[in-house]
Design an enzyme around this catalytic site. Structure first.
Site, PDB file in Angstrom:
ATOM      1  N   GLU A  35      53.265  45.411  25.004  1.00  6.66           N
ATOM      2  CA  GLU A  35      53.687  45.568  26.400  1.00  6.66           C
ATOM      3  C   GLU A  35      54.955  44.776  26.703  1.00  6.66           C
ATOM      4  OE1 GLU A  35      49.538  46.589  28.634  1.00  6.66           O
ATOM      5  OE2 GLU A  35      50.007  44.461  28.408  1.00  6.66           O
ATOM      6  N   ASP A  89      41.533  49.575  26.340  1.00  5.42           N
ATOM      7  CA  ASP A  89      41.895  48.455  27.216  1.00  5.42           C
ATOM      8  C   ASP A  89      40.831  48.189  28.273  1.00  5.42           C
ATOM      9  OD1 ASP A  89      43.235  46.464  28.565  1.00  5.42           O
ATOM     10  OD2 ASP A  89      44.672  47.793  29.542  1.00  5.42           O
ATOM     11  N   GLU A 144      39.022  44.326  35.929  1.00  7.23           N
ATOM     12  CA  GLU A 144      40.270  45.035  36.207  1.00  7.23           C
ATOM     13  C   GLU A 144      40.052  46.532  36.388  1.00  7.23           C
ATOM     14  OE1 GLU A 144      44.392  46.015  33.702  1.00  7.23           O
ATOM     15  OE2 GLU A 144      42.975  44.504  32.985  1.00  7.23           O
TER      16      GLU A 144
END
Length: 717
Positions: free
Chosen positions: A308, A382, A410
């Site tokens: 990332e 993820d 998340e």
């Protein structure tokens, strides 16, 4: 007359006080509330806790004694203090090295290692006593917390004979906290670490944080975000790190830091961060030496590299092993470790994102130094609401692999959605890799049983902030608790953990315990149903991951777009990862690949993860896939509504403040689950072009309405 008038007023005041509800709780005490024990348990525990005998002194033994004083006093309603000699009902704590009494008992401590403990009912000089013994002071501390847990959950201790030790060596929280006190993927306020007032002011919450972690056996904490800032490695911040390390040390907690790979350039003035450059290697050795001067028991570095956009060794055409080994060389003389994250993917790489970590790391097996642990997320994408286990587990027998869970939710509704993650983690840990035949579970990989790893690690991305409830909601505390319990024993039971936490947090009344545990055990499946049923994944709105966005297709990276993952078209939906598609199944052992790759044998929970399935194909229920999706989306919403009704019925047995908070959060969850259901059905119906099954309500609004929703200020982004 004045006396009687005053007395009358006093009696009226006392009566008024008696009629008021008990003072509300706000969740600050977590599972360490130590609420008074009811009869008949109270008398039993009082007779077994008449005083604490502690021979020898250390900060850690002092912490163990202080916790017993605090806990037993609250639980039994009677002060329990340190005494000089054994009396009936005394609790004797220590190690053979610190306590002649314990040394004289010749207890079987050899197999308990450095952190295990033994709690045993004994007789000393003819008097009944309970011994908490270990080979180290921290083992005694863990034993003290275990004894208190047994009392909190109303277990008999009169004839106790219990021995336990952790199965994982490193049990670590990863804080994604930034130096400005913001928290990436944080939903519980600001960072707990007040860098501005450190090192002078040491907030008492730091000690309570350490107590909570020690109660679970968590022995490490990474203070800063994996998307790191090199300034954390400079002397002004190392002074602050030292202050936190000093607070945590008596509780057996070592501090770690996320290291920015390009730090030699950003704070060291070098023109490169090439891990094979002698100047860079020398800089990291000097930096490690400096850190250990501040914190002699510094644990080591956590590193996110070449993922990332983060810098890493591949910027210099080096491997992950080259980068990890350079840092490992720097901390090795001090006994430190390097934890190197395997969360890597690249938009420039056309390979299926689910395959990329395996492709990058498996060729490096056996090439990492012996103080490197590769930290692998539970699934190959993820932290999704449901993923199959990462194929890396079992595929690197020559490299210690640690588990990385995400405690902060998340992708599971942030802090407001009730989602007990114990069931998710149990599902992954119990999964059979088959790399050495049946029984080669992920749990046996990460605790070292399967490959005899030299180091073992279970890590969790923390859900802790400066909110009074620590985690932003009452039920999110359960995930911190469950993480610690699974880190201690990866083969633990999610249901047993849920019941433990419920008893310690809400009380031991069966009328509370049973319904709360059932709510928890079904909660994560409800989230999967209303967000990502049947193996769908990564359908979230851009960036903040708040709310649905299955239609998103305009992001720069292909694998940031939900359409990349669901691949819905006029024919069907799902990502073909079989031999006719990306062949991600080939990264699993043949016995697992044969199941995942077979449309008829793959578990339905992973159906659309591995297969592109026609809208009209039949699934296990006998329904078409399209109808089943609608049913699952609706079922998720109905489960949340059922949890809300259950919670309403429990009001008389729960303190008003915490009950009201959970009630309101369940209302939020109901609204947002409905949003997820309606938006997802509206979008996929626009592609499938099929009617809803009979009896199922249409979305409340048009697809354009849902696509127009914007939430740019969602937390944790």
């Amino acid at each position: 007359m004045r006396f009687f008038a005053a007395l009358r007023l006093l009696l009226i005041a006392l009566a008024a006080l008696a009629s008021m509800p008990a003072l509300a709780e706000d969740g600050y005490d977590l599972w360490l509330r130590y609420a008074p024990v009811e009869a008949p348990w109270a008398a039993r525990y009082r007779s077994a806790a008449t005083g604490i005998v502690q021979e020898g002194d250390s900060p850690t033994l002092g912490a163990a004694r202080a916790e017993l004083v605090r806990g037993l006093g609250g639980l039994t309603g009677r002060a329990v203090e340190r005494v000089d000699r054994v009396r009936n009902g005394a609790i004797v704590i220590g190690t053979p090295a610190s306590s002649p009494l314990i040394a004289g008992l010749n207890l079987p401590l050899t197999d308990l290692g450095n952190e295990g403990f033994l709690i045993r009912a004994v007789r000393i000089g003819g008097r009944r006593a309970t011994v908490i013994a270990a080979n180290s002071d921290v083992g005694v501390l863990y034993g003290a917390f275990r004894l208190l847990r047994l009392i909190q959950t109303r277990q008999p201790i009169a004839e106790i004979d219990l021995a336990d030790r952790p199965k994982a060596e490193f049990r670590m929280l990863n804080h994604w906290d930034n130096l400005d006190r913001s928290i990436e993927r944080g939903y519980a306020g600001l960072s707990l670490w007040d860098w501005q007032t450190l090192p002078r002011f040491r907030d008492p919450r730091y000690t309570d944080y350490a107590r909570a972690n020690a109660s679970l056996g968590i022995n490490g904490t990474v203070l800063n975000n994996v998307n790191s800032n090199a300034d954390i490695l400079t002397p002004p911040y190392l002074e602050k790190v030292r202050a936190l390390a000093d607070v945590f040390r008596p509780y057996g907690i070592r501090v770690y830091l996320s290291a920015r790979f390009s730090a030699p350039m950003e704070i060291g003035g070098l023109p490169t961060a090439d891990p094979l450059d002698p100047r860079v290697r020398a800089w990291w050795r000097a930096k490690a030496d400096e850190i250990y001067r501040y914190v002699p028991d510094f644990g080591g570095f956590l590193v996110k590299a070449n993922s990332e956009g983060q810098p890493g060794p591949q910027d210099y055409r080096r491997t992950h092993a080259d980068g990890a080994n350079m840092l490992a060389e720097a901390v090795a003389p001090h006994g430190g470790i390097v934890v190197w994250r395997a969360f890597v993917y690249s938009n420039e790489n056309p390979e299926d994102r689910a395959r990329q970590a395996y492709s990058e790391f498996v060729p490096l097996d056996g090439r990492f130094r012996d103080n490197v642990i590769v930290q692998v997320k539970n699934g190959p994408i993820d932290f999704q609401p449901r993923e199959p286990f990462s194929p890396l587990f079992g595929a690197m027998p020559g490299t210690p692999l640690g588990m990385e869970f995400q405690i902060t939710k998340e992708y599971l509704g942030f802090n407001t959605h009730l989602a007990y993650l114990g069931t998710m983690w149990e599902e992954v840990l119990d999964a059979d890799t088959h790399v050495r035949g049946p029984g080669s579970t992920v749990a046996r990989v990460i605790d070292g049983q399967l490959h005899n790893y030299r180091h073992t690690l279970v890590a969790g991305v923390a859900n802790i902030g400066n909110s009074r409830s620590w985690s932003g909601s009452q039920f999110d505390q359960a995930n911190w608790y469950a993480f610690g319990r699974f880190a201690w024993d990866p083969e633990a039971s999610a249901r047993d953990i849920a019941e433990e936490w419920t008893r310690m947090t809400w009380g031991n009344d069966p009328a509370l315990v049973q319904p709360i545990v059932e709510m928890m055990m079904g909660s994560r499946e409800a989230v999967v149903d209303y967000m990502n049923p049947l193996g769908l994944n990564h359908l979230f709105a851009t960036g903040h991951h708040y709310g649905p966005g299955p239609w998103v297709d305009d992001l720069l990276r292909a694998d940031w777009n939900p359409v990349y993952f669901h691949r819905a078209d006029a024919v069907g939906i799902g990502f073909d990862r079989t031999r006719t598609g990306s062949n991600a199944v080939a990264q699993y052992a043949p016995a697992v690949a044969a199941v995942f790759g077979d449309r008829q044998r793959v578990p339905e929970r992973f159906l659309l993860w591995f297969h592109h399935v026609g809208w009209d194909e039949r699934v296990g229920s006998g329904r078409t896939l399209w109808d089943e999706l609608v049913v699952r989306y609706t079922q998720g919403v109905e489960t949340v509504r059922g949890m809300a009704r259950t919670w309403d019925r429990l009001a008389p047995g729960i303190d008003p403040q915490r009950h009201a908070e959970v009630r309101d959060f369940l209302a939020i969850q109901t609204d947002e689950a409905t949003w997820w259901r309606d938006a997802s059905i509206a979008y996929f119906q626009s592609i499938a072009r099929r009617p809803l099954p009979a009896g199922y309500a249409a979305p409340a609004h048009s697809l354009d309405y849902y696509r127009a929703i914007r939430t740019p200020y969602a937390p944790g982004h």
